[in-house]
Each structure stands twice: as C-alpha cells, then as structure tokens.
Design an enzyme around this catalytic site. Structure first.
Site, PDB file in Angstrom:
ATOM      1  N   GLU A  46      11.001   2.105   3.508  1.00 46.51           N
ATOM      2  CA  GLU A  46       9.910   2.715   4.269  1.00 46.51           C
ATOM      3  C   GLU A  46      10.444   3.427   5.500  1.00 46.51           C
ATOM      4  OE1 GLU A  46       7.580  -0.478   2.070  1.00 46.51           O
ATOM      5  OE2 GLU A  46       9.207  -0.704   3.511  1.00 46.51           O
ATOM      6  N   THR A  47       9.702   4.450   5.902  1.00 42.85           N
ATOM      7  CA  THR A  47       9.917   5.161   7.161  1.00 42.85           C
ATOM      8  C   THR A  47       8.580   5.221   7.874  1.00 42.85           C
ATOM      9  OG1 THR A  47      11.719   6.527   6.277  1.00 42.85           O
ATOM     10  CG2 THR A  47      10.584   7.373   8.213  1.00 42.85           C
TER      11      THR A  47
END
Length: 302
Positions: A46-47
């Site tokens: 994830e970002t």
C-alpha cells in the site's frame, strides 16, 4: 510541484522487518489516476496519500492505494501514516483522526522515552461475521488438506472490522509454513462478501518465535499472481475481534500478540486489544512499532 514522500517499515522495531509503506505528503491536487500510478511505481502493498481534511476537526484525509486499486481502509497504512505525521510534528500529538473511505479512523501515537515509536488504530467498524466455508474449501485455497484446518472455535469464514478477510485457523505451525495460494481454488471462491484474501493463523507457536500467541500469514491477488503480506493490521484486528467475540468473557480487555511475515524473512509483531462490555465488543485496536527508512521528493510533469 515537488511532492515529498517518506517510506517506513510498519509493525517492527528494526529496519527491513515489518510491512513497508510509502507515505506521500502534499498530495493535494493529485488525481486518483495519478495516485494509482504512484502506488504502482512504489510497488509496496500500500501507498498512502495525505490531503487536507474535509472537516477541520480532523487531522487529515488519507487515501490508500494498492498496486491494483484504492482501499477504503487498511491497518498498516494507518499506523505508518500516523507515525510519519507524528514524527514530523513540532510537538507529537497524542492522537490523530483520519478521514477515509470507511469513515473516521482514530489513531493513538505510541511514545517511548519522549520519542514517537509507533501508533495504534481503532477499527472503524463493528465486527461483521459473513460467509462461512467448509474446511475443504478453505484448504483448497491454500494448497492444504482439510486435516490442516482447525474448526473447534470457528469454521473458516469472512470477518471484517473495516476490510473483509477469510479467517482460517490451522492446526500447526508446520501447516502454516506449507501454505501456498492456489489460483484455481481462489477463483472459484472469491470475490465473496467483498473479500478476495485469506488470513491464516495458528496457536501452535514454537518457543523461538515467542512472545507471540498466534502466528499468521495472509495471501491476496497482487499485480501479477498472488502476494503475501508481511503484516496485515486490518486482518489482525478482525481475527482478534472474532476470538474475543467467541470467548466467554463479558467485561474484559483481551490482548493478543500476533507474529506475521516470519516465513517471508520480514518478521512483524502486531499488538491487539479488544474491549468487551456486557458481552459485546466495544472497541478493537491494533498497533505496533515503526521505523522510518527513506525520505525524498518527486515531480509529476503536467
């Protein structure tokens, strides 16, 4: 405009453990398509993208992207983003409130010796117990036999406190180690109730992996084939809520230490607390330590 980013390892107190996260600061003005492209470029599970809050009573709007799509909520992105923002503050706050697709997510800042060392989120949704599966169905998804599945506390089933996962208890640490996702079985099972991921756990924890009460793994479809997550806060919160719900305690705070990522060479430790009042779950928390790794900037050309 230069965009700042920081990467952090979440649910670990040492570099190169836990689950990596990229946190993009100054994300205002980025389109969803640009955020997705940036998440693909970082290629982490994830970002996150930090934007001004819609409501000034809150601290930030946080958008979470995998390499495939945007998520309404996730565990390690909240813990890591809160850690990053708290370490950059002139005076670390005791708590941050993030606006996300699932709603408002409160995150407590963990301090030690006057320094920010991690964070702990409160799950944004009550426990939801959804579809159930047979031991055979669950085993097929992870290339095991039905004899490897333990069903004395609960059958394999989808559970959520903000993001859904199929929860499967295994009989042994050896079975957990042997698990491998099977594409055909996954395709025949998912998506179901908004879920496309399997979270496996076992109570059979060897002495050299203490002080965990559980060891876990999580598999989900990735950008190419399947991915394994080294630390999954939203799933850990959900399994803790499920186990607390099944316990006979009426008024208590139940705590669990969960190891994950050991079979990937990225050991993680996730700490959960579930508060029960009058036999019902009142709050679910998951948190842990974080370590900052990299810091930099990038520019998107018009």
């Amino acid at each position: 405009m230069q965009r700042r980013y920081i990467t952090v390892d979440v649910f670990t107190d040492r570099a190169f453990g836990g689950n990596p996260l990229a946190v993009v600061l100054d994300a205002g003005g980025l389109s969803a398509a640009q955020m997705q492209a940036i998440a693909i470029e970082f290629n982490y599970s994830e970002t996150t993208f930090v934007l001004p809050p819609r409501d000034s009573a809150n601290d930030a709007q946080v958008r979470i992207f995998t390499v495939r799509s945007e998520l309404p909520f996730a565990g390690h992105p909240n813990v890591g983003t809160a850690f990053v923002l708290a370490t950059r503050a002139p005076k670390p706050p005791a708590r941050l409130k993030f606006e996300e697709g699932v709603g408002l997510v409160p995150v407590e800042i963990l301090m030690e010796g006057g320094s920010v060392v991690g964070a702990e989120l409160t799950a944004p949704r009550p426990l939801s117990k959804l579809a159930q599966f047979s031991a055979e169905q669950a085993a097929a998804c992870v290339s095991l036999s039905s004899a490897d599945i333990r069903t004395d506390r609960h059958p394999p089933r989808i559970v959520s406190v903000g993001l859904p996962f199929m929860m499967v208890e295994l009989v042994s640490r050896d079975a957990l180690r042997r698990a491998r996702p099977d594409a055909a079985a996954f395709a025949g099972t998912f998506p179901c109730d908004g879920c496309d991921a399997v979270y496996l756990y076992t109570r059979d924890v060897p002495p050299d992996e203490m002080p965990c009460e559980l060891q876990a793994r999580m598999f989900h479809p990735g950008s190419s084939g399947f991915s394994e997550d080294p630390a999954t806060g939203s799933a850990t919160a959900a399994v803790a809520a499920l186990l607390a719900d099944l316990s006979g305690e009426n008024n208590a705070e139940l705590s669990l230490r969960v190891g994950q990522g050991f079979d990937m060479g990225r050991p993680s430790l996730l700490l959960t607390r579930v508060r029960k009042e009058h036999g019902a779950i009142a709050a679910v928390h998951v948190g842990g330590a974080c370590v900052q790794m990299m810091e930099g900037t990038f520019r998107l050309e018009a």
